[in-house]
Design a protein around this motif. Structure first.
Motif, PDB file in Angstrom:
ATOM      1  N   LEU A  66       0.822  -1.206   0.000  1.00 47.83           N
ATOM      2  CA  LEU A  66       0.000   0.000   0.000  1.00 47.83           C
ATOM      3  C   LEU A  66       0.862   1.264   0.000  1.00 47.83           C
ATOM      4  CD1 LEU A  66      -2.819  -0.912   2.567  1.00 47.83           C
ATOM      5  CD2 LEU A  66      -2.940  -0.949   0.079  1.00 47.83           C
ATOM      6  N   ALA A  67       1.930   1.240   0.784  1.00 47.58           N
ATOM      7  CA  ALA A  67       2.797   2.419   0.886  1.00 47.58           C
ATOM      8  C   ALA A  67       3.470   2.745  -0.445  1.00 47.58           C
ATOM      9  CB  ALA A  67       3.855   2.197   1.965  1.00 47.58           C
ATOM     10  N   ASN A  68       3.724   1.703  -1.234  1.00 47.09           N
ATOM     11  CA  ASN A  68       4.421   1.903  -2.511  1.00 47.09           C
ATOM     12  C   ASN A  68       3.471   2.099  -3.691  1.00 47.09           C
ATOM     13  OD1 ASN A  68       6.969   1.650  -1.348  1.00 47.09           O
ATOM     14  ND2 ASN A  68       7.010  -0.573  -1.618  1.00 47.09           N
ATOM     15  N   CYS A  69       2.176   1.934  -3.472  1.00 45.06           N
ATOM     16  CA  CYS A  69       1.216   1.950  -4.566  1.00 45.06           C
ATOM     17  C   CYS A  69       0.513   3.306  -4.670  1.00 45.06           C
ATOM     18  CB  CYS A  69       0.177   0.843  -4.375  1.00 45.06           C
ATOM     19  SG  CYS A  69      -1.076   0.811  -5.664  1.00 45.06           S
ATOM     20  N   PRO A  70       0.655   4.013  -5.797  1.00 46.45           N
ATOM     21  CA  PRO A  70      -0.001   5.318  -5.961  1.00 46.45           C
ATOM     22  C   PRO A  70      -1.438   5.210  -6.470  1.00 46.45           C
ATOM     23  CG  PRO A  70       1.361   4.872  -7.876  1.00 46.45           C
ATOM     24  CD  PRO A  70       1.551   3.699  -6.939  1.00 46.45           C
ATOM     25  N   ASP A  71      -1.870   3.997  -6.804  1.00 43.81           N
ATOM     26  CA  ASP A  71      -3.190   3.789  -7.399  1.00 43.81           C
ATOM     27  C   ASP A  71      -4.246   3.626  -6.301  1.00 43.81           C
ATOM     28  OD1 ASP A  71      -5.519   2.588  -8.595  1.00 43.81           O
ATOM     29  OD2 ASP A  71      -4.297   2.058 -10.328  1.00 43.81           O
ATOM     30  N   ARG A  72      -5.121   4.600  -6.189  1.00 44.92           N
ATOM     31  CA  ARG A  72      -6.120   4.595  -5.118  1.00 44.92           C
ATOM     32  C   ARG A  72      -7.051   3.392  -5.205  1.00 44.92           C
ATOM     33  NH1 ARG A  72     -11.335   7.635  -4.889  1.00 44.92           N
ATOM     34  NH2 ARG A  72     -11.998   7.703  -2.704  1.00 44.92           N
ATOM     35  N   GLU A  73      -7.469   3.029  -6.399  1.00 42.39           N
ATOM     36  CA  GLU A  73      -8.407   1.920  -6.552  1.00 42.39           C
ATOM     37  C   GLU A  73      -7.769   0.597  -6.129  1.00 42.39           C
ATOM     38  OE1 GLU A  73     -11.647   2.169  -7.116  1.00 42.39           O
ATOM     39  OE2 GLU A  73     -11.202   4.319  -6.997  1.00 42.39           O
ATOM     40  N   VAL A  74      -6.505   0.420  -6.446  1.00 39.53           N
ATOM     41  CA  VAL A  74      -5.796  -0.787  -6.010  1.00 39.53           C
ATOM     42  C   VAL A  74      -5.714  -0.803  -4.488  1.00 39.53           C
ATOM     43  CG1 VAL A  74      -3.589  -2.006  -6.016  1.00 39.53           C
ATOM     44  CG2 VAL A  74      -4.476  -1.025  -8.144  1.00 39.53           C
ATOM     45  N   ARG A  75      -5.367   0.334  -3.890  1.00 32.93           N
ATOM     46  CA  ARG A  75      -5.243   0.397  -2.429  1.00 32.93           C
ATOM     47  C   ARG A  75      -6.568   0.092  -1.744  1.00 32.93           C
ATOM     48  NH1 ARG A  75      -2.637   5.442  -3.366  1.00 32.93           N
ATOM     49  NH2 ARG A  75      -4.365   6.486  -2.276  1.00 32.93           N
ATOM     50  N   ARG A  76      -7.668   0.593  -2.312  1.00 30.07           N
ATOM     51  CA  ARG A  76      -8.979   0.385  -1.689  1.00 30.07           C
ATOM     52  C   ARG A  76      -9.343  -1.098  -1.626  1.00 30.07           C
ATOM     53  NH1 ARG A  76     -13.465   4.459  -3.981  1.00 30.07           N
ATOM     54  NH2 ARG A  76     -14.676   3.241  -2.467  1.00 30.07           N
ATOM     55  N   GLU A  77      -8.890  -1.861  -2.594  1.00 29.23           N
ATOM     56  CA  GLU A  77      -9.189  -3.289  -2.572  1.00 29.23           C
ATOM     57  C   GLU A  77      -8.140  -4.067  -1.783  1.00 29.23           C
ATOM     58  OE1 GLU A  77     -10.667  -6.799  -5.631  1.00 29.23           O
ATOM     59  OE2 GLU A  77     -10.415  -4.735  -6.322  1.00 29.23           O
ATOM     60  N   TRP A  78      -6.889  -3.670  -1.931  1.00 27.01           N
ATOM     61  CA  TRP A  78      -5.806  -4.424  -1.280  1.00 27.01           C
ATOM     62  C   TRP A  78      -5.857  -4.318   0.242  1.00 27.01           C
ATOM     63  CZ3 TRP A  78      -2.883  -7.529  -4.330  1.00 27.01           C
ATOM     64  CH2 TRP A  78      -1.860  -8.248  -3.696  1.00 27.01           C
ATOM     65  N   VAL A  79      -6.354  -3.199   0.757  1.00 28.53           N
ATOM     66  CA  VAL A  79      -6.371  -2.986   2.202  1.00 28.53           C
ATOM     67  C   VAL A  79      -7.221  -4.038   2.916  1.00 28.53           C
ATOM     68  CG1 VAL A  79      -8.379  -1.435   2.284  1.00 28.53           C
ATOM     69  CG2 VAL A  79      -6.528  -1.175   3.958  1.00 28.53           C
ATOM     70  N   GLN A  80      -8.137  -4.675   2.205  1.00 27.50           N
ATOM     71  CA  GLN A  80      -8.965  -5.706   2.816  1.00 27.50           C
ATOM     72  C   GLN A  80      -8.115  -6.835   3.380  1.00 27.50           C
ATOM     73  OE1 GLN A  80     -12.372  -5.641   3.334  1.00 27.50           O
ATOM     74  NE2 GLN A  80     -11.894  -7.432   4.591  1.00 27.50           N
ATOM     75  N   ARG A  81      -6.975  -7.079   2.774  1.00 28.00           N
ATOM     76  CA  ARG A  81      -6.091  -8.146   3.240  1.00 28.00           C
ATOM     77  C   ARG A  81      -5.581  -7.857   4.651  1.00 28.00           C
ATOM     78  NH1 ARG A  81      -3.209 -10.906  -1.449  1.00 28.00           N
ATOM     79  NH2 ARG A  81      -4.473 -10.438  -3.281  1.00 28.00           N
ATOM     80  N   ILE A  82      -5.275  -6.607   4.909  1.00 28.78           N
ATOM     81  CA  ILE A  82      -4.820  -6.237   6.254  1.00 28.78           C
ATOM     82  C   ILE A  82      -5.944  -6.428   7.257  1.00 28.78           C
ATOM     83  CG2 ILE A  82      -3.988  -4.337   7.691  1.00 28.78           C
ATOM     84  CD1 ILE A  82      -2.523  -3.250   5.262  1.00 28.78           C
ATOM     85  N   LEU A  83      -7.135  -6.009   6.890  1.00 28.52           N
ATOM     86  CA  LEU A  83      -8.284  -6.156   7.779  1.00 28.52           C
ATOM     87  C   LEU A  83      -8.591  -7.625   8.043  1.00 28.52           C
ATOM     88  CD1 LEU A  83     -10.637  -3.410   6.291  1.00 28.52           C
ATOM     89  CD2 LEU A  83      -9.024  -3.210   8.192  1.00 28.52           C
ATOM     90  N   ASP A  84      -8.425  -8.463   7.021  1.00 27.63           N
ATOM     91  CA  ASP A  84      -8.677  -9.892   7.197  1.00 27.63           C
ATOM     92  C   ASP A  84      -7.788 -10.481   8.275  1.00 27.63           C
ATOM     93  OD1 ASP A  84     -10.626  -9.969   5.247  1.00 27.63           O
ATOM     94  OD2 ASP A  84      -9.282 -10.680   3.671  1.00 27.63           O
ATOM     95  N   HIS A  85      -6.556 -10.023   8.348  1.00 30.83           N
ATOM     96  CA  HIS A  85      -5.609 -10.595   9.306  1.00 30.83           C
ATOM     97  C   HIS A  85      -5.620  -9.863  10.652  1.00 30.83           C
ATOM     98  CE1 HIS A  85      -4.061 -12.772   5.811  1.00 30.83           C
ATOM     99  NE2 HIS A  85      -3.515 -13.580   6.683  1.00 30.83           N
ATOM    100  N   ASP A  86      -5.647  -8.547  10.613  1.00 31.63           N
ATOM    101  CA  ASP A  86      -5.617  -7.786  11.866  1.00 31.63           C
ATOM    102  C   ASP A  86      -6.977  -7.722  12.540  1.00 31.63           C
ATOM    103  OD1 ASP A  86      -2.931  -7.294  11.819  1.00 31.63           O
ATOM    104  OD2 ASP A  86      -3.086  -5.293  10.965  1.00 31.63           O
ATOM    105  N   GLY A  87      -8.028  -7.901  11.755  1.00 28.85           N
ATOM    106  CA  GLY A  87      -9.367  -7.806  12.291  1.00 28.85           C
ATOM    107  C   GLY A  87      -9.928  -6.412  12.138  1.00 28.85           C
ATOM    108  N   TYR A  88     -11.269  -6.321  12.203  1.00 30.77           N
ATOM    109  CA  TYR A  88     -11.923  -5.026  12.055  1.00 30.77           C
ATOM    110  C   TYR A  88     -13.318  -5.128  12.648  1.00 30.77           C
ATOM    111  CZ  TYR A  88     -13.883  -0.841   9.840  1.00 30.77           C
ATOM    112  OH  TYR A  88     -14.474   0.365   9.614  1.00 30.77           O
TER     113      TYR A  88
END
Length: 241
Positions: A66-88
């Motif tokens: 996420l830190a290296n990715c400038p594409d907002r749409e990619v970040r919006r979908e990829w962040v789900q992976r963090i939530l899957d592991h860390d919880g939300y």
């Protein structure tokens, strides 16, 4: 006359990526022993404790993407992976589910989260993966995640074989594997789409993607090596004692 430097078609490229599954750690001797019910309690506990270091490193790897990715749409979908592991919210997440797996195999919560049972070679392999994600382009780091292409089989294998071979393991502890069946299918569609779109620009990029996927396969294989070797060393020490 064919041009050996021309990019493969998307279907051929995907086929080559999927063919890398022959080197997935489901084929590692330690995992074969696990699937066949040939591990004892201490060995299964050792695997769960060491693998936890990988589990807690996945969100760090994804945060690097996420830190290296400038594409907002990619970040919006990829962040789900963090939530899957860390919880939300009410979802405790995969890391907490893995702690539950540790308790199901007879470890205490502190045994797992303290990381005191994690062997140096396991740390080295996992850290190599996280460092790659930090230093590589975000597209390359995405390609490294494509071992998810093969993950569904190993999760299902554990759900199918553990109740038979390890009936002493509390079935509730297997919820991590159940959750990943759905999550991995979703994740791999996104990661594969991004990889096919970016790396299909040239044959050189496609070959680079295959090299990156092999690197990640080597990380997982090395992690299994480290865990298996640590169990052998425990037996040797026990024999000498």
């Amino acid at each position: 006359m064919s041009d050996d430097s021309a990019p493969w078609s998307a279907s051929v490229f995907e086929e080559k990526l999927r063919a890398k599954g022959s080197g997935y750690h489901v084929h590692h001797p330690f995992h074969v022993m696990m699937a066949e019910g040939r591990l004892n309690a201490r060995q299964l506990q050792g695997w769960v404790a060491n693998r936890f270091y990988y589990q807690i490193s996945i969100p760090r790897k994804d945060a690097a993407i996420l830190a290296n990715c400038p594409d907002r749409e990619v970040r919006r979908e990829w962040v789900q992976r963090i939530l899957d592991h860390d919880g939300y919210g009410d979802d405790e997440g995969g890391i907490e589910a893995w702690i539950g797996l540790g308790e199901a195999v007879g470890l205490s919560r502190d045994d797992v989260v303290s990381l005191r049972h994690v062997v140096p070679a396991a740390r080295f392999a996992v850290d190599a993966y996280v460092n790659f994600a930090r230093q590589a382009s975000w597209q390359e780091a995405v390609a490294s995640s494509l071992t998810e292409l093969f993950a569904g089989h190993i999760h299902q294998q554990r759900l199918d074989t553990w109740p038979q071979h390890y009936p002493w393991v509390d079935a509730e502890g297997l919820r991590y594997f159940k959750g990943r069946l759905t999550q991995a299918r979703r994740d791999v569609q996104h990661g594969l789409h991004l990889t096919l779109a970016y790396f299909s620009q040239s044959r050189a990029l496609q070959e680079r993607a295959l090299e990156i996927l092999q690197f990640k396969l080597d990380v997982l294989w090395s992690l299994a090596d480290a865990i298996m070797l640590s169990q052998c060393e425990m037996k040797i020490v026990g024999a000498r004692a």
